[in-house]
Design a protein around this motif. Structure first.
Motif, PDB file in Angstrom:
ATOM      1  N   GLU A   1       0.872  -1.175   0.000  1.00 21.25           N
ATOM      2  CA  GLU A   1       0.000   0.000   0.000  1.00 21.25           C
ATOM      3  C   GLU A   1       0.913   1.231   0.000  1.00 21.25           C
ATOM      4  O   GLU A   1       1.739   1.395   0.890  1.00 21.25           O
ATOM      5  CB  GLU A   1      -0.906   0.006   1.226  1.00 21.25           C
ATOM      6  CG  GLU A   1      -1.921  -1.129   1.220  1.00 21.25           C
ATOM      7  CD  GLU A   1      -2.851  -1.082   2.418  1.00 21.25           C
ATOM      8  OE1 GLU A   1      -2.634  -0.230   3.320  1.00 21.25           O
ATOM      9  OE2 GLU A   1      -3.789  -1.895   2.471  1.00 21.25           O
TER      10      GLU A   1
ATOM     11  N   THR B   1       1.679   5.479  -0.654  1.00 26.87           N
ATOM     12  CA  THR B   1       1.308   6.881  -0.795  1.00 26.87           C
ATOM     13  C   THR B   1       2.461   7.598  -1.482  1.00 26.87           C
ATOM     14  O   THR B   1       3.626   7.432  -1.095  1.00 26.87           O
ATOM     15  CB  THR B   1       1.047   7.533   0.580  1.00 26.87           C
ATOM     16  OG1 THR B   1      -0.017   6.850   1.242  1.00 26.87           O
ATOM     17  CG2 THR B   1       0.670   8.998   0.413  1.00 26.87           C
TER      18      THR B   1
ATOM     19  N   GLU C   1       3.968  11.327  -2.898  1.00 27.25           N
ATOM     20  CA  GLU C   1       3.815  12.782  -2.848  1.00 27.25           C
ATOM     21  C   GLU C   1       5.103  13.481  -3.268  1.00 27.25           C
ATOM     22  O   GLU C   1       6.195  12.935  -3.129  1.00 27.25           O
ATOM     23  CB  GLU C   1       3.396  13.235  -1.448  1.00 27.25           C
ATOM     24  CG  GLU C   1       4.336  12.833  -0.348  1.00 27.25           C
ATOM     25  CD  GLU C   1       3.820  13.240   1.028  1.00 27.25           C
ATOM     26  OE1 GLU C   1       3.128  14.270   1.120  1.00 27.25           O
ATOM     27  OE2 GLU C   1       4.124  12.534   2.003  1.00 27.25           O
TER      28      GLU C   1
ATOM     29  N   ASP D   1       5.823   6.325   0.423  1.00 26.36           N
ATOM     30  CA  ASP D   1       5.671   5.777   1.767  1.00 26.36           C
ATOM     31  C   ASP D   1       4.813   4.522   1.641  1.00 26.36           C
ATOM     32  O   ASP D   1       3.673   4.595   1.178  1.00 26.36           O
ATOM     33  CB  ASP D   1       5.015   6.800   2.696  1.00 26.36           C
ATOM     34  CG  ASP D   1       5.029   6.355   4.136  1.00 26.36           C
ATOM     35  OD1 ASP D   1       6.125   6.129   4.675  1.00 26.36           O
ATOM     36  OD2 ASP D   1       3.938   6.225   4.721  1.00 26.36           O
ATOM     37  N   GLN D   2       5.367   3.365   2.035  1.00 29.16           N
ATOM     38  CA  GLN D   2       4.631   2.128   1.779  1.00 29.16           C
ATOM     39  C   GLN D   2       4.649   1.170   2.965  1.00 29.16           C
ATOM     40  O   GLN D   2       5.589   1.161   3.762  1.00 29.16           O
ATOM     41  CB  GLN D   2       5.174   1.426   0.543  1.00 29.16           C
ATOM     42  CG  GLN D   2       6.630   1.016   0.610  1.00 29.16           C
ATOM     43  CD  GLN D   2       7.107   0.368  -0.680  1.00 29.16           C
ATOM     44  OE1 GLN D   2       6.307  -0.070  -1.507  1.00 29.16           O
ATOM     45  NE2 GLN D   2       8.405   0.284  -0.871  1.00 29.16           N
TER      46      GLN D   2
ATOM     47  N   THR E   1      10.058   4.075   3.539  1.00 24.68           N
ATOM     48  CA  THR E   1       9.941   5.414   2.966  1.00 24.68           C
ATOM     49  C   THR E   1      11.109   5.621   2.019  1.00 24.68           C
ATOM     50  O   THR E   1      12.268   5.545   2.430  1.00 24.68           O
ATOM     51  CB  THR E   1       9.955   6.489   4.064  1.00 24.68           C
ATOM     52  OG1 THR E   1       8.844   6.291   4.947  1.00 24.68           O
ATOM     53  CG2 THR E   1       9.859   7.876   3.445  1.00 24.68           C
TER      54      THR E   1
END
Length: 251
Positions: free
Chosen positions: A191, A193, A195, A219-220, A234
């Motif tokens: 999962e 994110t 950015e 970030d996972q 990260t």
């Protein structure tokens, strides 16, 4: 492959590449030389160990390396097979290690280890990893290299009890995913994110870029086949040295 021995055996001389790497090269060369097609089955692990005069642990590391490269696939209880050719892609849609991605793109991966040692789970870490606060973790911080160019800083936390002995691996060259698989840990999904950010001075120093330069932060949380949170990672990529591309299809 069963009827043809390799033209040479792994060398144990000082300064030679690791035995598992040499064995992987020999297997790859033999597959190419014999023109083995997708679905062809390799000899048993026992036969391969005898052929290369290596241990099963060393052989499995070589085979898993070739799995990461997309050359082989494993079938539980049946053995190792030549894989179907993967379509060319710049960013994987499946879970792939940094090392495997680099090799698929014909680049040499490497790492500068900034920190490797024991840590304990904070309240936030414990919540994400579904473990009690204070649980023993491996902390692994690395500068990731492609052809000796600094492209990212990777900070990872691994639940130590799920992969015994992993803290002893040499992560200047070893792949974390490969080391986990060698310990029987199968990765399933991540999962993530993503950015955009700018590089703080410390990060900029590690990447050898000016402070304030653009970076892409991933970030996972990575899960095992049992759907258990296994590690947090990260990764901050230099925006000028790394590009991500993927394909989205209708759901």
């Amino acid at each position: 492959m069963p009827d043809h021995a390799p033209t040479r055996a792994p060398r144990r001389a000082s300064g030679a590449a690791p035995l598992w790497s040499q064995a992987a090269d020999l297997i790859r060369e033999d597959i190419t030389r014999r023109g083995l097609e997708s679905g062809a089955r390799l000899p048993s692990e026992r036969d391969l160990c005898a052929r290369f005069d290596i241990s099963r642990v060393t052989l499995r590391k070589a085979l898993l390396h070739l799995v990461d490269q997309g050359l082989l696939t494993a079938s539980h209880g049946r053995g190792w097979f030549v894989a179907e050719p993967a379509p060319a892609r710049e960013w994987p849609n499946d879970l792939e290690s940094f090392s495997a991605t680099a090799r698929r793109k014909h680049m040499t991966p490497g790492s500068l280890v900034l920190r490797q040692g024991d840590a304990v789970a904070s309240l936030d870490d414990a919540d994400r990893l579904d473990v009690p606060a204070g649980t023993a973790l491996l902390r692994l911080d690395r500068v990731r290299l492609l052809d000796d160019v600094r492209v990212a800083v990777d900070r990872t936390l691994v639940v130590a009890r799920l992969a015994p002995g992993i803290a002893e691996a040499d992560f200047t060259s070893a792949s974390l995913f490969e080391e986990l698989r060698l310990r029987g840990v199968e990765l399933d999904r991540s999962e993530v994110t993503i950015e955009a950010r700018t590089a703080e001075p410390e990060l900029a120093g590690h990447l050898d870029i000016p402070a304030g330069s653009p970076v892409l932060r991933l970030d996972q949380t990575i899960y095992s086949r049992e759907q258990r949170p296994l590690l947090l990672s990260t990764v901050e990529y230099s925006g000028e040295r790394y590009r991500l591309r993927t394909t989205f299809q209708p759901g």
